[in-house]
Design an enzyme around this catalytic site. Structure first.
Site, mmCIF file in Angstrom:
data_model
loop_
_atom_site.group_PDB
_atom_site.id
_atom_site.type_symbol
_atom_site.label_atom_id
_atom_site.label_comp_id
_atom_site.label_asym_id
_atom_site.label_seq_id
_atom_site.Cartn_x
_atom_site.Cartn_y
_atom_site.Cartn_z
ATOM 1 N N ASP A 9 0.545 -1.352 0.043
ATOM 2 C CA ASP A 9 -0.040 -0.061 -0.118
ATOM 3 C C ASP A 9 0.792 1.382 -0.095
ATOM 4 O O ASP A 9 0.636 2.367 0.808
ATOM 5 C CB ASP A 9 -0.868 -0.045 1.427
ATOM 6 N N LYS A 101 -7.299 -4.969 -3.291
ATOM 7 C CA LYS A 101 -7.990 -5.596 -2.266
ATOM 8 C C LYS A 101 -9.001 -4.327 -1.559
ATOM 9 O O LYS A 101 -8.684 -3.205 -1.883
ATOM 10 C CB LYS A 101 -7.297 -5.719 -1.263
ATOM 11 N N CYS A 143 -2.127 -2.585 7.480
ATOM 12 C CA CYS A 143 -2.020 -3.578 6.310
ATOM 13 C C CYS A 143 -0.831 -4.199 6.430
ATOM 14 O O CYS A 143 -0.630 -5.477 6.145
ATOM 15 C CB CYS A 143 -2.139 -2.558 4.986
HETATM 16 C C1 VGL Z 1 -4.958 0.933 5.652
HETATM 17 C C2 VGL Z 1 -6.200 1.878 6.962
HETATM 18 C C3 VGL Z 1 -7.353 1.782 6.115
HETATM 19 C C4 VGL Z 1 -3.384 0.510 5.288
HETATM 20 C C5 VGL Z 1 -5.988 0.484 4.741
HETATM 21 O O1 VGL Z 1 -3.193 0.138 4.220
HETATM 22 O O2 VGL Z 1 -2.675 0.034 6.309
HETATM 23 N N1 VGL Z 1 -5.158 1.532 6.731
HETATM 24 N N2 VGL Z 1 -7.297 1.233 5.070
#
Ligand code: VGL
Ligand code: ZN
Length: 188
Positions: A9, A101, A143
């Site tokens: 991410d 995702k 994540c």
């Molecule tokens: C994430 C918060 C909400 C992440 C994803 O990638 O860690 N954190 N959605």
């Protein structure tokens, strides 16, 4: 040993200036790029995940107008928007598999995602015979943590490259690193 690098991410909404900016995100993106310049060749697969939420719903309660930054979040990483793109400081040239995702649901782990060809991450790793996974990216306490725990649960040796992760909270990131270690990951 067959080895993969998992880049979690590293997206515009999670780096400085993004909808859910994690401090140090830009640095991590640039440092991963530097790391890849020397190390990409040593991996049999370089997998990058992206949070990829729907625009027209709250993604299973993941988005909120009054987020607690634990279970609910401001809207972020909406499919097709600039915020969902990889941060431009991350050079994705060496990426062999792109995983998305979170379409309509909260999905913290990259193992909940699918490649562009519709394979689950676990299947990709199984098909390639990957026994070792190094994990980098954002966010340490969400994540990255969930992806590391899933990689361990599928029986792989996992290392977290500490200099190449950034978290939402300082204390929650320390706790997450401890939990990953206790669960069997090596923090390097
Ligand atoms: C994430 C918060 C909400 C992440 C994803 O990638 O860690 N954190 N959605
Ligand atoms: Zn999300």
């Amino acid at each position: 040993m067959v080895k993969a690098l998992l880049i979690v991410d590293v997206q515009n909404d999670f780096t400085e200036g993004g909808a859910l900016a994690v401090s140090g995100g830009d640095d991590v993106a640039a440092e991963i790029t530097r790391f890849l310049a020397g190390a990409a060749e040593s991996y049999d697969a370089v997998i990058a995940s992206r949070d990829w939420h729907d625009a027209d719903n709250d993604n299973g309660g993941h988005f909120s107008d009054a987020p607690d930054f634990i279970d609910t979040w401001p809207p972020h990483c909406v499919a097709g928007t600039a915020g969902a793109e990889y941060d431009p400081l991350l050079d994705t040239a060496a990426v062999t598999h792109h995983v998305r995702k979170g379409q309509g649901v909260p999905a913290y782990s990259a193992f909940e995602g699918m490649t562009d060809t519709g394979q689950r991450l676990g299947e990709v790793l199984d098909d390639l015979g990957i026994a070792e996974v190094d994990v980098v990216g954002i966010a340490t306490d969400h994540c990255v943590r969930a992806s590391v725990l899933d990689a361990l649960a599928t029986g792989r040796a996992v290392r977290v490259l500490r200099e190449l992760v950034a978290g939402v909270g300082v204390e929650s990131s320390e706790r997450a690193l401890t939990q990953m270690k206790v669960s069997g990951a090596t923090i390097v």
